[in-house]
Scaffold this motif. Sequence first.
Motif, short mmCIF file in Angstrom:
data_model
loop_
_atom_site.label_atom_id
_atom_site.label_comp_id
_atom_site.label_asym_id
_atom_site.label_seq_id
_atom_site.Cartn_x
_atom_site.Cartn_y
_atom_site.Cartn_z
N ARG A 101 25.16 20.36 45.14
CA ARG A 101 24.20 19.59 44.33
C ARG A 101 24.24 18.11 44.71
NH1 ARG A 101 25.70 16.47 40.01
NH2 ARG A 101 23.91 15.54 38.96
N LEU A 102 25.43 17.51 44.71
CA LEU A 102 25.55 16.07 44.97
C LEU A 102 25.20 15.75 46.42
CD1 LEU A 102 28.82 15.21 43.03
CD2 LEU A 102 26.46 14.75 42.33
N ARG A 103 25.64 16.59 47.35
CA ARG A 103 25.36 16.34 48.77
C ARG A 103 23.87 16.43 49.05
NH1 ARG A 103 28.36 16.47 53.62
NH2 ARG A 103 27.08 17.04 55.43
N THR A 104 23.20 17.39 48.43
CA THR A 104 21.75 17.54 48.62
C THR A 104 21.00 16.30 48.16
OG1 THR A 104 21.87 19.95 48.39
CG2 THR A 104 19.72 18.92 47.99
N LEU A 105 21.38 15.78 46.99
CA LEU A 105 20.73 14.58 46.47
C LEU A 105 21.01 13.38 47.37
CD1 LEU A 105 21.45 15.11 42.67
CD2 LEU A 105 19.20 15.12 43.75
N LEU A 106 22.24 13.26 47.86
CA LEU A 106 22.57 12.14 48.74
C LEU A 106 21.79 12.22 50.04
CD1 LEU A 106 24.22 9.66 49.52
CD2 LEU A 106 26.07 11.19 50.23
N LEU A 107 21.71 13.40 50.63
CA LEU A 107 21.01 13.55 51.91
C LEU A 107 19.51 13.33 51.78
CD1 LEU A 107 22.96 16.50 53.56
CD2 LEU A 107 23.11 14.06 54.07
N GLN A 219 16.25 7.32 42.95
CA GLN A 219 15.01 8.09 42.83
C GLN A 219 15.13 9.53 43.29
OE1 GLN A 219 12.34 5.63 45.12
NE2 GLN A 219 12.74 3.85 43.83
N ALA A 220 16.19 9.84 44.05
CA ALA A 220 16.35 11.21 44.57
C ALA A 220 16.51 12.18 43.42
CB ALA A 220 17.57 11.27 45.49
N ARG A 221 15.83 13.33 43.55
CA ARG A 221 15.93 14.34 42.50
C ARG A 221 15.68 15.71 43.08
NH1 ARG A 221 12.74 12.24 38.13
NH2 ARG A 221 13.04 14.25 37.10
N GLU A 222 16.26 16.71 42.47
CA GLU A 222 16.05 18.11 42.80
C GLU A 222 15.54 18.76 41.54
OE1 GLU A 222 16.07 21.29 45.53
OE2 GLU A 222 16.45 19.16 45.84
N GLU A 223 14.21 18.96 41.48
CA GLU A 223 13.54 19.37 40.24
C GLU A 223 13.84 18.31 39.18
OE1 GLU A 223 14.69 23.40 39.45
OE2 GLU A 223 13.54 24.18 41.15
N GLU A 224 14.57 18.66 38.10
CA GLU A 224 14.85 17.66 37.06
C GLU A 224 16.24 17.04 37.20
OE1 GLU A 224 12.55 16.55 34.94
OE2 GLU A 224 11.27 17.85 36.14
N ASP A 225 16.96 17.43 38.24
CA ASP A 225 18.33 16.96 38.42
C ASP A 225 18.35 15.63 39.15
OD1 ASP A 225 21.07 16.88 38.43
OD2 ASP A 225 21.26 18.09 40.25
N ARG A 226 19.14 14.68 38.64
CA ARG A 226 19.29 13.38 39.28
C ARG A 226 20.75 12.97 39.23
NH1 ARG A 226 14.14 9.72 37.45
NH2 ARG A 226 14.67 8.72 39.40
N THR A 230 27.56 7.15 37.02
CA THR A 230 28.92 7.34 37.51
C THR A 230 28.91 8.00 38.88
OG1 THR A 230 29.80 7.53 35.26
CG2 THR A 230 31.14 8.46 37.04
N GLU A 231 28.06 8.99 39.07
CA GLU A 231 27.96 9.66 40.37
C GLU A 231 27.45 8.69 41.44
OE1 GLU A 231 27.11 14.24 38.80
OE2 GLU A 231 25.44 12.87 39.23
N LEU A 232 26.51 7.83 41.07
CA LEU A 232 26.00 6.84 42.02
C LEU A 232 27.10 5.88 42.45
CD1 LEU A 232 22.56 6.02 40.37
CD2 LEU A 232 22.86 6.85 42.71
N ILE A 233 27.89 5.40 41.49
CA ILE A 233 28.99 4.49 41.82
C ILE A 233 29.98 5.18 42.74
CG2 ILE A 233 30.95 3.22 40.88
CD1 ILE A 233 29.24 2.74 38.34
N ASP A 234 30.36 6.40 42.40
CA ASP A 234 31.32 7.14 43.23
C ASP A 234 30.77 7.37 44.64
OD1 ASP A 234 33.15 7.27 41.20
OD2 ASP A 234 32.59 9.29 40.55
N MET A 235 29.46 7.63 44.75
CA MET A 235 28.84 7.86 46.06
C MET A 235 28.91 6.59 46.91
SD MET A 235 27.38 10.89 46.64
CE MET A 235 26.63 12.29 45.83
N VAL A 236 28.57 5.45 46.33
CA VAL A 236 28.55 4.20 47.07
C VAL A 236 29.96 3.82 47.51
CG1 VAL A 236 28.14 1.71 46.88
CG2 VAL A 236 26.43 3.33 46.03
#
Length: 407
Positions: A101-107, A219-226, A230-236
Amino acid sequence: MTPLPDLPDAAEALEHFPFDDGRGIEVNERFRELRQREGLLRVRLAYGEPTWLVTRYEDARLVLGDPRFSRAMSVGRDYPRQDEATDLAGLITLDAPEHTRLRTLLLKALGKSRIEAQRPTVRAAADALLSSAMSAGPGMDIVTDYAQQIIVLSICDLIGVPASDREAFESTSTALLPGSTVGPEDMMRRFGALRACTEQLIAERRARPRDDLMSAMIQAREEEDRLTDTELIDMVVGLLLAGFEAITTQIPNCVYVLTRGDRALWNRLRANPAELPAAVEELLRYNASAGAGLFVRYAREDVEVGGTLVRAGEGLTVANESANHDPARFEDPDAIDFTRPPGGHLSFGHGAHYCVGAQLGRVDLQEGLRVLLTRVPELTVRDITWKERPHVRGPEAMRVTWQSGPE
């Protein structure tokens, strides 16, 4: 702590891994022997429980790419490692479906076109850094004065970090490098400042999106998932720290290999700059810079690997540097061949955890080397201090010089 599996040999005197102190980038000869023997070797690292050592290419691909081997099982246990610290976080600690899920949104945000658009910025940054060094004298430490600066500028520009906030990113990254004297309290302070800067950047981009990675990640989303904040901070933070030491080390590693001996490889690339992308791939394969004991996998079930039955709950450590020199996969693997068919090396990993920043790393390497090849053709390595027992093998410091005078 997660209960440990019943390991009959856990109390035996096991061979210590890594097999040397990590200084230099030559592949340890012990790997050659291990690739030829049947089965896997059971070893101990400086900390943690025993682990199976994977040295052959085919076995490495299996362990890195098969979902029967887990990264998430490392969390909360005494996993094999070189450092005393046991804290793990981010994408590297997850398995499917959360990792997917997280990798798909990041890519979705980190597309190839976005990375390629960074190339002129990276080249300009490298050019400016070299100009500054040349104005100060005929030499520099290519690690601190050049490679580290390129990586921080590259990642910060990609994410959209304003120049006023980049000090937090650079100070946190450099504090994690071998040789750093930063203490635990100072390190926590730096991480806090880094996360605070990232949190502020998220709020600004939510209010006023721009054409940068942070805005795209929001802005990245998979259907309604964003992604959550906290996930954004961890990703950066993860994107910065995961790629910082690896690419910072690879630029001087490549310079070292290209300019040693009769400098034939350096001169070849100067005369044929179109070969640079292929050369970078071959150098990534050739340089034994992958750290020992990074990112152990655990078997979810009993699996046979390389003739050894690995029991459920046992760990495996992949020696990517050995797999990259496996003659069963690469013809004449200890030779550098820029015409070697592209692809296949495991320097960026394989499978679900293949490095998400691999393409940015390639751009940074190619452009960092291109500027040096073009502007300082007589560049010479003078002094090297190798990192000792590093996560990523390479120089801690490397002094290079060139002829003074007009370019």
